[in-house]
Design an enzyme around this catalytic site. Sequence first.
Site, PDB file in Angstrom:
ATOM      1  CG  HIS A   1      -3.872   9.828  -0.172  1.00 46.61           C
ATOM      2  ND1 HIS A   1      -2.503   9.739  -0.263  1.00 46.61           N
ATOM      3  CD2 HIS A   1      -4.170   9.422   1.081  1.00 46.61           C
ATOM      4  CE1 HIS A   1      -2.011   9.287   0.877  1.00 46.61           C
ATOM      5  NE2 HIS A   1      -3.005   9.096   1.714  1.00 46.61           N
TER       6      HIS A   1
ATOM      7  CB  SER B   1      -8.211   6.707   0.625  1.00 39.49           C
ATOM      8  OG  SER B   1      -7.704   6.674   1.939  1.00 39.49           O
TER       9      SER B   1
ATOM     10  CG  ASP C   1      -1.847   1.183   1.220  1.00 34.33           C
ATOM     11  OD1 ASP C   1      -2.788   1.166   0.404  1.00 34.33           O
ATOM     12  OD2 ASP C   1      -1.622   2.157   1.965  1.00 34.33           O
TER      13      ASP C   1
ATOM     14  CE  LYS D   1      -3.352   4.832   0.156  1.00 35.15           C
ATOM     15  NZ  LYS D   1      -2.006   4.521   0.607  1.00 35.15           N
TER      16      LYS D   1
HETATM   17  P1  NAD Z   1       0.056   0.933  11.889  1.00 35.04           P
HETATM   18  O1  NAD Z   1      -1.275   0.977  12.584  1.00 35.04           O
HETATM   19  O2  NAD Z   1       0.363  -0.172  10.986  1.00 35.04           O
HETATM   20  O3  NAD Z   1       1.143   1.036  13.060  1.00 35.04           O
HETATM   21  C1  NAD Z   1       2.491   1.135  12.789  1.00 35.04           C
HETATM   22  C2  NAD Z   1       3.268   1.144  14.095  1.00 35.04           C
HETATM   23  O4  NAD Z   1       3.025  -0.066  14.809  1.00 35.04           O
HETATM   24  C3  NAD Z   1       4.757   1.212  13.878  1.00 35.04           C
HETATM   25  O5  NAD Z   1       5.303   1.980  14.934  1.00 35.04           O
HETATM   26  C4  NAD Z   1       5.213  -0.236  13.992  1.00 35.04           C
HETATM   27  O6  NAD Z   1       6.540  -0.357  14.405  1.00 35.04           O
HETATM   28  C5  NAD Z   1       4.255  -0.762  15.036  1.00 35.04           C
HETATM   29  N1  NAD Z   1       3.968  -2.188  14.872  1.00 35.04           N
HETATM   30  C6  NAD Z   1       3.578  -2.822  13.752  1.00 35.04           C
HETATM   31  N2  NAD Z   1       3.374  -4.132  13.987  1.00 35.04           N
HETATM   32  C7  NAD Z   1       3.640  -4.347  15.302  1.00 35.04           C
HETATM   33  C8  NAD Z   1       3.613  -5.484  16.146  1.00 35.04           C
HETATM   34  N3  NAD Z   1       3.240  -6.681  15.680  1.00 35.04           N
HETATM   35  N4  NAD Z   1       3.961  -5.333  17.437  1.00 35.04           N
HETATM   36  C9  NAD Z   1       4.312  -4.117  17.935  1.00 35.04           C
HETATM   37  N5  NAD Z   1       4.369  -2.984  17.191  1.00 35.04           N
HETATM   38  C10 NAD Z   1       4.020  -3.106  15.887  1.00 35.04           C
HETATM   39  O7  NAD Z   1       0.321   2.342  11.257  1.00 35.04           O
HETATM   40  P2  NAD Z   1       0.127   3.213  10.022  1.00 35.04           P
HETATM   41  O8  NAD Z   1       1.426   3.286   9.312  1.00 35.04           O
HETATM   42  O9  NAD Z   1      -0.530   4.445  10.517  1.00 35.04           O
HETATM   43  O10 NAD Z   1      -0.938   2.499   9.072  1.00 35.04           O
HETATM   44  C11 NAD Z   1      -0.606   1.405   8.261  1.00 35.04           C
HETATM   45  C12 NAD Z   1      -0.651   1.745   6.780  1.00 35.04           C
HETATM   46  O11 NAD Z   1      -1.923   2.241   6.417  1.00 35.04           O
HETATM   47  C13 NAD Z   1       0.304   2.860   6.324  1.00 35.04           C
HETATM   48  O12 NAD Z   1       1.649   2.426   6.239  1.00 35.04           O
HETATM   49  C14 NAD Z   1      -0.309   3.252   5.011  1.00 35.04           C
HETATM   50  O13 NAD Z   1       0.040   2.327   3.996  1.00 35.04           O
HETATM   51  C15 NAD Z   1      -1.792   3.148   5.344  1.00 35.04           C
HETATM   52  N6  NAD Z   1      -2.365   4.473   5.710  1.00 35.04           N
HETATM   53  C16 NAD Z   1      -3.171   5.088   4.815  1.00 35.04           C
HETATM   54  C17 NAD Z   1      -3.687   6.343   5.111  1.00 35.04           C
HETATM   55  C18 NAD Z   1      -4.611   7.030   4.131  1.00 35.04           C
HETATM   56  O14 NAD Z   1      -4.855   8.235   4.283  1.00 35.04           O
HETATM   57  N7  NAD Z   1      -5.151   6.335   3.159  1.00 35.04           N
HETATM   58  C19 NAD Z   1      -3.369   6.979   6.321  1.00 35.04           C
HETATM   59  C20 NAD Z   1      -2.564   6.303   7.230  1.00 35.04           C
HETATM   60  C21 NAD Z   1      -2.075   5.041   6.922  1.00 35.04           C
END
Ligand code: NAD
Length: 322
Positions: A111, A166, A44, A78
Amino acid sequence: MAVPNIKLNSGYEMPQVGFGLWKVENNTADTVYNAIKAGYRLFDGACDYGNEKQCGDGVARAIKEGIVKREELFIVSKLWQTFHDKERVEPITRRQLADWQVDYFDLFLIHFPVALEYVDPEVRYPPGWHYDGDKEIRWSKATNQETWGAMEDLVEKGLARSIGISNFQAQTIYDLLKYAKIPPATLQVELHPYLQQAELVRLAKAEGIALTAYSSFGPTGFIELDMDRAKSASPLMQHEVFTTLAEKLNKKPAQVLLRWATQQGLAVIPKTSRPDVMTENLDCTAFDIPEEDMKRIAKMDLNLKFNQPTNYFPTEKLWIFA
Ligand code: NAD
């Protein structure tokens, strides 16, 4: 770890668990390559994440080494807000495809449902929210209808197999469904136990739109950005509801948080740079959270949204979730 597929209204299948690329900044190509080796097939990405070239390098290396074929991957990207004017959509999509070193996206999303004035990618890329790169917000006159029409042209030209949205909410979705010749295949929104979006989940289901939950770990992904609202929320992975359930199910709290979404039929896209954690996060579809525990989690909703522009910088112009 076999990941189930979700059938999209476009006829294509999308893996239910994918890999998020936002804030993947160091050794990005290696991270993508390692994620493919760990079994991830959906990636993604987005223009705004500023790392599509490096992501493309990771994909190219895995393909070159015969670990995966292009057609086995599901690459998502996006369209950023500064490219909503209809004549801007195809050129920027072609640039993003070139960065990924592929000739089509499996899924291309709008996005955010707001249009900002064009910023020349040669001047600043990714452009971000501000016209001057600092403070000034300038709208574009492009409507979502205009932008969606240009997204549909991408499908016609074979540059995107499926298209979606999104950060849209009910009113913009109902409106889009009136003029869309191609309905959105997916809706990607922030969704976790503190922001459960139960009505939006029902809307998407009723309209045949697959829903991808982002930021499944709630505040955790935003603490990295030093966001006050995230720092003052109680971390979900350490919350008694999830630590107790994890122990009961012999899983990690993170896996239970992801399963809470996949058990509702939603797709998830967790992000991590650690190969051991990548493998762990993929394992979130083959166990069940008992119904009484799902009901307990349902009571945790706080309607607490982290990912909104007004949480990142001072502005009176971008109350887009009001
Ligand atoms: P996420 O909820 O995946 O959290 C990431 C955090 O959690 C990081 O600090 C990581 O080290 C930690 N983590 C991950 N797996 C873990 C585990 N098993 N144990 C402990 N810690 C763990 O965060 P995110 O990046 O906000 O969201 C995921 C993805 O969603 C993004 O990378 C992106 O691709 C997408 N996203 C899209 C939008 C949008 O506007 N469309 C906005 C935000 C995120």
